[in-house]
Design an enzyme around this catalytic site. Sequence first.
Site, short mmCIF file in Angstrom:
data_model
loop_
_atom_site.label_atom_id
_atom_site.label_comp_id
_atom_site.label_asym_id
_atom_site.label_seq_id
_atom_site.Cartn_x
_atom_site.Cartn_y
_atom_site.Cartn_z
N HIS A 282 73.66 42.79 82.66
CA HIS A 282 74.06 42.99 84.06
C HIS A 282 72.99 42.58 85.06
CE1 HIS A 282 71.74 46.74 83.56
NE2 HIS A 282 71.70 46.82 84.88
N ASP A 283 71.72 42.66 84.68
CA ASP A 283 70.64 42.30 85.60
C ASP A 283 69.96 40.98 85.24
OD1 ASP A 283 70.78 44.25 87.51
OD2 ASP A 283 69.37 45.61 86.52
N LYS A 286 68.31 38.82 87.83
CA LYS A 286 67.03 39.22 88.43
C LYS A 286 65.85 38.47 87.81
CE LYS A 286 68.47 43.82 89.94
NZ LYS A 286 68.28 45.28 89.83
N HIS A 311 71.09 37.76 93.00
CA HIS A 311 71.05 37.84 91.54
C HIS A 311 72.43 37.80 90.87
CE1 HIS A 311 71.45 42.27 92.11
NE2 HIS A 311 71.97 42.26 90.90
N HIS A 335 79.37 43.65 89.57
CA HIS A 335 79.13 45.10 89.54
C HIS A 335 78.58 45.66 90.85
CE1 HIS A 335 75.06 43.70 88.47
NE2 HIS A 335 74.60 44.90 88.81
N HIS A 336 78.27 44.78 91.83
CA HIS A 336 77.85 45.27 93.15
C HIS A 336 78.99 45.20 94.17
CE1 HIS A 336 73.69 46.14 92.32
NE2 HIS A 336 73.51 44.95 91.77
N ASP A 364 76.16 52.48 86.51
CA ASP A 364 74.89 51.91 87.00
C ASP A 364 74.30 52.78 88.11
OD1 ASP A 364 72.88 49.90 87.03
OD2 ASP A 364 73.84 48.97 88.77
#
Length: 416
Positions: A282-283, A286, A311, A335-336, A364
Amino acid sequence: MPLVARGEVIGVLWLGKTTEHRGHETEFTASELRLLSILAEIAAASLRRAALRERTEFHLKRLHSLSIIQATVSENLDLRTTLDMLLEQLRLQTGIHAAAIHLFDDKTSMYRLETSIAFEVGIVVPPLGRDLILNRSRSKLVDLQESGSRGRRFATMIAAGFESYLAVPLIANENILGVLEIYHKAELPQNVDLDSFAEMLASQAAIAVDNMNLLKSLRTANRELTAAYDATIEGWARALDLRDHETEGHTRRVTEMTVDLAKLMDVPPQEIAHMRRGALLHDIGKMAIPDSVLLKPGELDQSEWVVMRRHPGIALDLLEPVNFLKPSIDIPFCHHEKWDGTGYPRGLKGKQIPLSARIFAIIDVWDALRSDRPYRKGWSSEQAVHFIRVQSGRHFDPEITEVFLNNIETIDRWIR
C-alpha cells in the site's frame, strides 16, 4: 443361384424341385432360370442395402460416441468422471461385460485400479502385474479358459464366468500411463471392431491422464511461482517499513487485519489473496518520496503535502506494468479516497471507491491512530473507536465501519 453384389458373392439362393412321379421333368426351364436370376439379383441388392444400412447405423453410433468422448476429454477436468464415461461408452458400443482402467503410480512404481464398470458385487478386480504389459504393443489378448491362463490373477475372474480378456496400454508421449482391461463371458465380439475401438478409447484415456498430469504440474509450478512472488512482495514491504523505524511493523499488522475484515465481509478467497498483496504494497509509492518529507518529525506544510500525495500515482506507475499485481492495485492507488469524495488522488465517492480500498482505509487509519509517532503518542482504543465512528459516512463506508467496530477485538490482535 449365387447372390452377387458389385462382383462379390455374398450368399446363395438354393432352390429345388420335387415330384411325386418318377421320371417327371425336374430341370429348371430357361424362363424359370431367367426369373430366378432376376430374383437373385434383387435379393443380393436388398441384402447389400441392409448391410450398408446396418454398417452406416453402426458408424453413426460410433461417431456419436466419439464426439461424446472427445468433448468430455477436452472439457472435463475431473479425471475419474472422464474415465467412467469412456468405460460406459465401451460397454454400450461393444457389448463387453466388464472393464477396468489401471493407472501407473510414479510414487509406488505400480499400477493402481482407478475405475471399473459392470463387475458383479463381490468381485474384486485383481491387481495388475507388470508382466501383462511386456512391451509397447497395442494390446494383449488372453483366453482365460486356456490352462496357461489359470494363474492366481485370473482365478477369481474364471470363477465368475469370464472367458476372454483384452489388455490395451494407455500410451502418451511414448510413456505407458496405464492399462485398459476388458473382460468378457464369451469370446470377444468380432463384429464391432473391438480391438480398434478399445485402442482408440485407450488413446483418449491416455490423453485425459496426460492432460491431468500436465494440469497438476502447472498447478504446482503456479503455486511455487506465486509463493516466490509473495515472498518478494513481503521483502519489499519489510524494506519499506525499515525505511521509517517509527512505522516498523505497520505493514504486517494492517495486512493481517485487512484479511480478517475482508473475511467478515464475505469477500471471495481469490480476491482476498489480491487484497493481501495490495495491503503489503500500500505504501510502495512512498519509495519515491524524499526523506525530508517522508521522515519529517512534525506536521507537513502545504507544499510537502503536494509531494506526499503523489505516492498513490507513483504506486500505480510502479505496479501496473506487472500483470501479476494488476488485481492488487486498488489498495495502493485508492486507499486515500474518502466516502464523501474529499479524498485523493481522484476524489472518488461512495462505491466508486473499490471495495478493497474501502476496507483497507479503515484498517490503515485505525493502526495509524493507535501507533506512536514522533509528534504524538498513540491514541487509546476508546479515542480511536470514537474517531472511526464519527468518520463513518465521511471518510469510511458506513457498512464496513459497522462490521469493523463490531469485531474490533477479533480483528486487532495487537490492541495496545
